[in-house]
Design a protein around this motif. Structure first.
Motif, PDB file in Angstrom:
ATOM      1  N   PHE A  81      26.737  55.327 -58.559  1.00 21.07           N
ATOM      2  CA  PHE A  81      26.294  54.494 -59.675  1.00 21.07           C
ATOM      3  C   PHE A  81      24.779  54.567 -59.852  1.00 21.07           C
ATOM      4  CE2 PHE A  81      30.332  52.090 -58.763  1.00 21.07           C
ATOM      5  CZ  PHE A  81      30.987  52.538 -59.897  1.00 21.07           C
ATOM      6  N   LEU A  82      24.050  54.627 -58.741  1.00 20.00           N
ATOM      7  CA  LEU A  82      22.597  54.733 -58.848  1.00 20.00           C
ATOM      8  C   LEU A  82      22.185  56.106 -59.377  1.00 20.00           C
ATOM      9  CD1 LEU A  82      21.393  52.822 -55.666  1.00 20.00           C
ATOM     10  CD2 LEU A  82      21.554  52.002 -58.023  1.00 20.00           C
ATOM     11  N   LEU A  83      22.931  57.151 -59.029  1.00 20.67           N
ATOM     12  CA  LEU A  83      22.660  58.468 -59.604  1.00 20.67           C
ATOM     13  C   LEU A  83      22.859  58.449 -61.122  1.00 20.67           C
ATOM     14  CD1 LEU A  83      24.286  60.837 -56.966  1.00 20.67           C
ATOM     15  CD2 LEU A  83      21.878  60.753 -57.599  1.00 20.67           C
ATOM     16  N   LEU A  84      23.924  57.800 -61.562  1.00 26.33           N
ATOM     17  CA  LEU A  84      24.147  57.674 -63.007  1.00 26.33           C
ATOM     18  C   LEU A  84      23.060  56.835 -63.664  1.00 26.33           C
ATOM     19  CD1 LEU A  84      28.015  57.238 -63.076  1.00 26.33           C
ATOM     20  CD2 LEU A  84      26.724  59.097 -64.129  1.00 26.33           C
ATOM     21  N   ALA A  85      22.662  55.755 -62.999  1.00 27.13           N
ATOM     22  CA  ALA A  85      21.584  54.919 -63.538  1.00 27.13           C
ATOM     23  C   ALA A  85      20.313  55.742 -63.686  1.00 27.13           C
ATOM     24  CB  ALA A  85      21.342  53.716 -62.628  1.00 27.13           C
ATOM     25  N   SER A  86      19.998  56.544 -62.686  1.00 26.39           N
ATOM     26  CA  SER A  86      18.815  57.390 -62.740  1.00 26.39           C
ATOM     27  C   SER A  86      18.896  58.369 -63.915  1.00 26.39           C
ATOM     28  CB  SER A  86      18.662  58.158 -61.426  1.00 26.39           C
ATOM     29  OG  SER A  86      17.547  58.995 -61.469  1.00 26.39           O
ATOM     30  N   PHE A  87      20.062  58.966 -64.091  1.00 26.25           N
ATOM     31  CA  PHE A  87      20.285  59.904 -65.197  1.00 26.25           C
ATOM     32  C   PHE A  87      19.999  59.233 -66.542  1.00 26.25           C
ATOM     33  CE2 PHE A  87      23.171  61.532 -68.474  1.00 26.25           C
ATOM     34  CZ  PHE A  87      22.842  62.880 -68.473  1.00 26.25           C
ATOM     35  N   PHE A  88      20.541  58.037 -66.748  1.00 22.59           N
ATOM     36  CA  PHE A  88      20.382  57.361 -68.040  1.00 22.59           C
ATOM     37  C   PHE A  88      18.989  56.762 -68.218  1.00 22.59           C
ATOM     38  CE2 PHE A  88      25.086  57.334 -67.843  1.00 22.59           C
ATOM     39  CZ  PHE A  88      25.312  58.022 -69.018  1.00 22.59           C
ATOM     40  N   PHE A  89      18.385  56.239 -67.138  1.00 18.94           N
ATOM     41  CA  PHE A  89      17.025  55.710 -67.263  1.00 18.94           C
ATOM     42  C   PHE A  89      16.036  56.818 -67.606  1.00 18.94           C
ATOM     43  CE2 PHE A  89      18.063  51.935 -64.349  1.00 18.94           C
ATOM     44  CZ  PHE A  89      18.252  51.096 -65.433  1.00 18.94           C
ATOM     45  N   LEU A  90      16.223  57.995 -67.030  1.00 19.40           N
ATOM     46  CA  LEU A  90      15.341  59.121 -67.318  1.00 19.40           C
ATOM     47  C   LEU A  90      15.376  59.469 -68.806  1.00 19.40           C
ATOM     48  CD1 LEU A  90      13.463  61.267 -66.105  1.00 19.40           C
ATOM     49  CD2 LEU A  90      15.473  62.708 -65.802  1.00 19.40           C
ATOM     50  N   ARG A  91      16.536  59.309 -69.425  1.00 19.34           N
ATOM     51  CA  ARG A  91      16.693  59.640 -70.837  1.00 19.34           C
ATOM     52  C   ARG A  91      16.401  58.471 -71.780  1.00 19.34           C
ATOM     53  NH1 ARG A  91      18.724  62.782 -67.635  1.00 19.34           N
ATOM     54  NH2 ARG A  91      19.337  64.920 -68.046  1.00 19.34           N
ATOM     55  N   SER A  92      16.174  57.290 -71.214  1.00 12.16           N
ATOM     56  CA  SER A  92      15.931  56.136 -72.076  1.00 12.16           C
ATOM     57  C   SER A  92      14.438  55.944 -72.358  1.00 12.16           C
ATOM     58  CB  SER A  92      16.531  54.877 -71.464  1.00 12.16           C
ATOM     59  OG  SER A  92      15.872  54.546 -70.263  1.00 12.16           O
ATOM     60  N   SER A  93      13.683  55.677 -71.296  1.00 18.35           N
ATOM     61  CA  SER A  93      12.240  55.487 -71.488  1.00 18.35           C
ATOM     62  C   SER A  93      11.520  55.650 -70.157  1.00 18.35           C
ATOM     63  CB  SER A  93      11.938  54.100 -72.067  1.00 18.35           C
ATOM     64  OG  SER A  93      12.131  53.102 -71.089  1.00 18.35           O
ATOM     65  N   LYS A  94      10.275  56.016 -70.233  1.00 17.97           N
ATOM     66  CA  LYS A  94       9.464  56.179 -69.021  1.00 17.97           C
ATOM     67  C   LYS A  94       9.312  54.836 -68.318  1.00 17.97           C
ATOM     68  CE  LYS A  94       5.369  58.180 -67.076  1.00 17.97           C
ATOM     69  NZ  LYS A  94       5.864  57.997 -65.748  1.00 17.97           N
ATOM     70  N   ARG A  95       9.193  53.786 -69.082  1.00 16.47           N
ATOM     71  CA  ARG A  95       9.001  52.457 -68.497  1.00 16.47           C
ATOM     72  C   ARG A  95      10.213  52.042 -67.662  1.00 16.47           C
ATOM     73  NH1 ARG A  95       7.825  46.893 -71.830  1.00 16.47           N
ATOM     74  NH2 ARG A  95       7.536  45.599 -70.006  1.00 16.47           N
ATOM     75  N   LEU A  96      11.425  52.223 -68.204  1.00 16.99           N
ATOM     76  CA  LEU A  96      12.631  51.884 -67.445  1.00 16.99           C
ATOM     77  C   LEU A  96      12.787  52.793 -66.228  1.00 16.99           C
ATOM     78  CD1 LEU A  96      15.498  51.048 -69.975  1.00 16.99           C
ATOM     79  CD2 LEU A  96      14.592  49.601 -68.164  1.00 16.99           C
ATOM     80  N   ASP A  97      12.488  54.068 -66.393  1.00 19.88           N
ATOM     81  CA  ASP A  97      12.603  55.008 -65.282  1.00 19.88           C
ATOM     82  C   ASP A  97      11.611  54.643 -64.174  1.00 19.88           C
ATOM     83  OD1 ASP A  97      13.840  57.389 -64.170  1.00 19.88           O
ATOM     84  OD2 ASP A  97      11.921  58.390 -64.517  1.00 19.88           O
ATOM     85  N   ASP A  98      10.388  54.313 -64.535  1.00 18.52           N
ATOM     86  CA  ASP A  98       9.394  53.902 -63.541  1.00 18.52           C
ATOM     87  C   ASP A  98       9.825  52.612 -62.840  1.00 18.52           C
ATOM     88  OD1 ASP A  98       7.845  56.095 -64.165  1.00 18.52           O
ATOM     89  OD2 ASP A  98       6.447  54.966 -65.440  1.00 18.52           O
ATOM     90  N   TRP A  99      10.363  51.669 -63.623  1.00 16.34           N
ATOM     91  CA  TRP A  99      10.856  50.425 -63.028  1.00 16.34           C
ATOM     92  C   TRP A  99      11.953  50.723 -62.015  1.00 16.34           C
ATOM     93  CZ3 TRP A  99      15.925  48.657 -63.502  1.00 16.34           C
ATOM     94  CH2 TRP A  99      16.179  47.437 -62.879  1.00 16.34           C
ATOM     95  N   PHE A 100      12.888  51.586 -62.392  1.00 15.20           N
ATOM     96  CA  PHE A 100      14.002  51.921 -61.512  1.00 15.20           C
ATOM     97  C   PHE A 100      13.498  52.555 -60.216  1.00 15.20           C
ATOM     98  CE2 PHE A 100      17.319  55.109 -60.298  1.00 15.20           C
ATOM     99  CZ  PHE A 100      18.239  54.192 -59.799  1.00 15.20           C
ATOM    100  N   HIS A 101      12.527  53.454 -60.296  1.00 14.97           N
ATOM    101  CA  HIS A 101      11.995  54.103 -59.102  1.00 14.97           C
ATOM    102  C   HIS A 101      11.254  53.123 -58.199  1.00 14.97           C
ATOM    103  CE1 HIS A 101      12.101  58.379 -60.959  1.00 14.97           C
ATOM    104  NE2 HIS A 101      13.275  57.937 -60.618  1.00 14.97           N
ATOM    105  N   GLY A 102      10.847  52.006 -58.734  1.00 13.66           N
ATOM    106  CA  GLY A 102      10.162  50.993 -57.929  1.00 13.66           C
ATOM    107  C   GLY A 102      11.091  49.977 -57.294  1.00 13.66           C
ATOM    108  N   THR A 103      12.379  50.017 -57.620  1.00 14.11           N
ATOM    109  CA  THR A 103      13.302  49.024 -57.070  1.00 14.11           C
ATOM    110  C   THR A 103      13.640  49.330 -55.622  1.00 14.11           C
ATOM    111  OG1 THR A 103      15.301  50.220 -57.776  1.00 14.11           O
ATOM    112  CG2 THR A 103      14.354  48.586 -59.324  1.00 14.11           C
ATOM    113  N   ARG A 104      14.005  48.287 -54.899  1.00 12.81           N
ATOM    114  CA  ARG A 104      14.427  48.445 -53.505  1.00 12.81           C
ATOM    115  C   ARG A 104      15.698  49.283 -53.411  1.00 12.81           C
ATOM    116  NH1 ARG A 104      12.343  44.681 -49.680  1.00 12.81           N
ATOM    117  NH2 ARG A 104      14.255  44.975 -48.501  1.00 12.81           N
ATOM    118  N   LEU A 105      16.602  49.130 -54.357  1.00 15.58           N
ATOM    119  CA  LEU A 105      17.849  49.910 -54.323  1.00 15.58           C
ATOM    120  C   LEU A 105      17.563  51.405 -54.416  1.00 15.58           C
ATOM    121  CD1 LEU A 105      20.334  47.874 -56.535  1.00 15.58           C
ATOM    122  CD2 LEU A 105      20.505  48.329 -54.091  1.00 15.58           C
TER     123      LEU A 105
END
Length: 147
Positions: A30-54
């Protein structure tokens, strides 16, 4: 399309977060899929995701070093192997069966030989080091940084 990708990223992030708490639900796929979709959504969401503990705990080791624990590998492989195997049995076309069997074998080969298997302790050490590194850099970051 970016909004849809962001929404799907949040959905899969939520499922991954549930998987971190519930032992019956996988986290990594699920996190791999989240990464895939965040990368295609916006830099801000992708950066936020990379900063999460998960991300730091469950996915960063794979993304940076192509390493996974055996449990993570099995949890990532299992859905695809099971679904494609069932389809190979059910579908009447011999070409479709052969294609699905090839895909199952390729998936198993890829996870076995292209992704390094690490122990749970080693993966945990890498994750904890990333979390500690993130905490120390967050403490030193000026107020308003990253916003």
């Amino acid at each position: 399309m970016r909004i849809i990708n962001g929404a799907l990223g949040l959905l899969f992030f939520g499922l991954g977060a549930l998987g971190a708490v519930l032992p019956v639900l996988p986290t990594t796929p699920f996190l791999l899929l989240a990464s895939f979709f965040f990368l295609r959504s916006s830099k801000r969401l992708d950066d936020w995701f990379h900063g999460t503990r998960l991300y730091k705990r469950y996915l960063a080791n794979f993304m940076e070093n192509r390493q996974m624990t055996m449990r993570s590998k099995l949890l990532c492989m299992a859905p695809g192997v099971v679904i494609m195997s069932v389809l190979a049995v059910v579908l009447p076309s011999p070409w479709a069966k052969a294609g699905l069997i090839f895909l199952v074998l390729f998936e198993i080969w890829y996870f076995a030989f292209r992704i390094k298997t690490v122990s749970v302790d080693e993966a945990r050490r890498h994750g904890e080091a990333r979390l500690a590194q993130g905490a120390s850099s967050d403490e030193m970051a000026p107020v308003g940084a990253g916003e």
